[in-house]
Each structure stands twice: as C-alpha cells, then as structure tokens.
Design an enzyme around this catalytic site. Structure first.
Site, short mmCIF file in Angstrom:
data_model
loop_
_atom_site.label_atom_id
_atom_site.label_comp_id
_atom_site.label_asym_id
_atom_site.label_seq_id
_atom_site.Cartn_x
_atom_site.Cartn_y
_atom_site.Cartn_z
N PRO A 2 62.02 -136.20 -85.05
CA PRO A 2 60.97 -135.54 -85.06
C PRO A 2 60.01 -135.97 -84.95
O PRO A 2 59.85 -136.53 -84.36
CB PRO A 2 61.47 -137.07 -86.20
CG PRO A 2 63.14 -137.53 -85.89
CD PRO A 2 62.86 -137.53 -84.61
N GLU A 3 58.69 -135.12 -85.11
CA GLU A 3 57.44 -135.13 -85.36
C GLU A 3 56.08 -135.52 -86.40
O GLU A 3 56.66 -136.00 -87.20
CB GLU A 3 56.92 -133.69 -84.94
CG GLU A 3 58.06 -133.71 -83.98
CD GLU A 3 57.62 -131.52 -83.68
OE1 GLU A 3 56.39 -131.36 -83.39
OE2 GLU A 3 58.44 -130.72 -83.26
N LYS A 59 53.98 -140.43 -84.12
CA LYS A 59 55.54 -140.26 -84.83
C LYS A 59 56.08 -141.48 -85.11
O LYS A 59 57.15 -141.79 -85.68
CB LYS A 59 56.11 -139.91 -83.61
CG LYS A 59 56.10 -137.93 -82.80
CD LYS A 59 56.23 -137.94 -82.03
CE LYS A 59 55.76 -136.30 -81.30
NZ LYS A 59 56.23 -136.31 -79.98
N ARG A 302 61.16 -128.90 -70.87
CA ARG A 302 60.96 -128.45 -72.97
C ARG A 302 61.26 -126.78 -72.95
O ARG A 302 60.64 -126.27 -72.28
CB ARG A 302 60.00 -129.07 -73.56
CG ARG A 302 59.53 -130.82 -72.94
CD ARG A 302 60.56 -131.15 -73.56
NE ARG A 302 61.02 -131.20 -75.07
CZ ARG A 302 60.23 -132.33 -75.83
NH1 ARG A 302 58.94 -132.65 -75.64
NH2 ARG A 302 60.08 -131.74 -77.00
#
Ligand SMILES: [Zn+2]
Length: 316
Positions: A2-3, A59, A302
């Site tokens: 979740p961002e 976040k 990433r």
C-alpha cells in the site's frame, strides 16, 4: 505494498468509522508486529484509549489517542485493516494444538450470533477470506474490533507519546499533497542527489508516501526516464514531475487505491485504480501516447516500467 493513496483511502474510511470509539484492550497474536514500545508496555498503555482522530503521514496510518498518545500502523507488503462487527469470538486454541500453523495463520474467527450489520453482509465472503493471518486485534468498548491482518508479517504497529512525533517519523520527507510540496522545494531537494530519480522517490526522504506503482506512473506522466540522475533534471522536468506526482496520487485516491495482490480497503474491497495505470505492470503492451512497447527493467531490486520512447535516458 500500500502506498499513499491506499493508506489515505483507508484513513478516510477509518475516520468515518471509528473516531469516538474507545479501545478496551489489544490482543497481539504475533509479537514482532509491535515495533514500539516493548509488548507488555504496549498492552498496558493502549487500554481505555479513546480514538480521537485518524491521520496519514507518508505510508503510515496514524490514530490519535486520548492522553496525548498516537498509534502508527505501517502495512508494508501485505498488511490490511478490517472492522469486525460484534458477534464474533476469537479461537486461539491453535496456539496450543499446532504452534507452527498458529505462527502462519493466527487465530480463527467464529461467528457467535446472527449478523445485523448490512455493511458486513455485503462483502461477507471477502471477509471470511480476510480473517486469516490476524496479527493484532483491537477490541473496542462498543463490541466492534479493529483487526490488523498481515500474511507476510512485515507490517508494524507502534504506540508513541505525541511529544516524540518527530522520532516516530524520522527521515520522512514532505507530504506530496501538502502546500510544502512546491516546485521550489523539489528543485532544492534534488539538487545534490546523483541517484536515479526513481530511487530518490522510493527513498521517502525527499517526498513521503510514494512506492513502486506511483513512482513509475508519475515518471511516465512527466516523461522522465527512471534511471535519470536526480540532479540532471531540468527545471521544466522538475515542474512536470511535481505535477505528475500530485496527479497520480490524487487519481489513486479517487479510485480507492490500486490492488494488484493484497491491498484491500476497510471492507475487504479491492481498489479500482488497477484499471487506470499507464505503465506499471504494462510491459509488453503499447504505450498509450506513442504506441512503443512498454519495457520493464530492475532498479534497486524493484521492477520498473517505462516507455523507452516517451521517457528518454539521454536528450537528443
Ligand atoms: Zn510512449
């Protein structure tokens, strides 16, 4: 993971749901989820705290509690929050009968009475799936429960006195949706940085709350190659980036967040922003602007997605 948009969306749902409620007690099923203070102190301090407000910082979800305390919840990879209505009991017998399974799954939730809550009925099948992997449960005095579920167990919950707020959020940059996030700020912040712009965005120190999805989307919107060094951006590009960051985050919130795997909202629903991304996980598909195939590379372990035509590494 979740961002900012997913956390902001959850914060808004929580604000409408639990402000004014009182925490009767916390039950912790996986000790390491509690990052601060030590568990016995956490359990003693959380009792009878009133939830006065819900905020977001980067976040982090932030519950403002009575007695000048606040609780932070960082969901990391797979953490989610759920509100459970009254009428359920928690079966912890697995802890004795199968400690290994307990360490993975956590407690079992059993319904004790007919459910009266229409919001619950609406998504009850999702709920039943979501109730595994509960790591922490906050029992509210009104009979509801706030659950933190987290299959991968990287999420962290911390309790802090308000006077130590700076320590709790040490190293976090400005909020991208605040008035502080100006082109001037971004210009100054990027000036000395040689790292790739995408890495700078992910690091949280210049700007808080951006992760892999929204970094890729913002750079695509600004037509900036993710590997460009931060201090090489022109003033025009910095302006596009500042606008791009704000607009992709706002759009993400509007669509209830982006769910690729694990993110769910307070009621177990997936976010809709998946249908509105332009480059993230779109490798192999044509760019919406120019038709060139979207590429994927690895940057700092990433995956990174971009259009090699719209986002050039070298200027011509
Ligand atoms: Zn393109």
């Amino acid at each position: 993971m979740p961002e900012l948009p997913e956390v902001e969306y959850t914060a808004r749902q929580l604000r409408a749901t639990i402000v004014g409620a009182t925490i009767r007690q916390a039950q912790v099923f996986w000790e390491r989820t509690i990052g601060h203070p030590a568990l016995p102190e956490f359990l003693a301090e959380i009792v009878q705290r009133n939830i006065e407000g819900v905020q977001r910082r980067g976040k982090f979800l932030l519950l403002e509690l009575s007695g000048d305390m606040f609780l932070t919840i960082h969901r990391r990879m797979t953490g989610n929050l759920h509100i459970l209505p009254p009428g359920w009991e928690i079966d912890t017998s697995l802890l004795q009968t199968d400690p290994v399974a307990w360490g993975t799954k956590g407690p079992i939730f059993k319904k004790t009475e007919a459910d009266q809550d229409p919001a619950f009925d609406r998504s009850s099948s999702i709920y039943r799936g979501s109730l595994s992997y509960c790591r922490v449960c906050f029992d509210l005095t009104d009979g509801r429960r706030l659950l933190f579920t987290d299959p991968r167990k990287f999420g962290r919950i911390e309790l802090w006195p308000r006077k130590l707020e700076e320590q709790a959020f040490a190293g976090l940059g400005v909020e991208p949706l605040s008035a502080e996030f100006t082109v001037e700020y971004l210009t100054q912040a990027l000036a000395g940085l040689r790292s790739a712009i995408k890495q700078v965005l992910l690091a949280q120190e210049v700007v808080a709350g951006i992760g892999n999805i929204y970094a890729d989307e913002a750079l695509f919107q600004a037509t900036i190659h993710p590997l460009r060094s931060a201090n090489s951006l022109t003033s025009c590009e910095i302006q596009l980036l500042q606008q791009g960051i704000i607009s992709v985050l706002m759009l993400g919130i509007e669509h209830g967040g982006t769910s690729f795997n694990d993110y769910r909202d307070l009621w177990g629903e997936a976010g809709d922003n998946y249908n509105h991304v332009h480059v993230y996980h779109q490798h192999g598909k044509p760019c919406e602007r120019c038709g060139t195939t979207i590429e994927r590379i690895t940057l700092a372990q990433r995956s990174t997605h971009f259009c090699p035509n719209c986002q050039r590494l070298t200027s011509e």
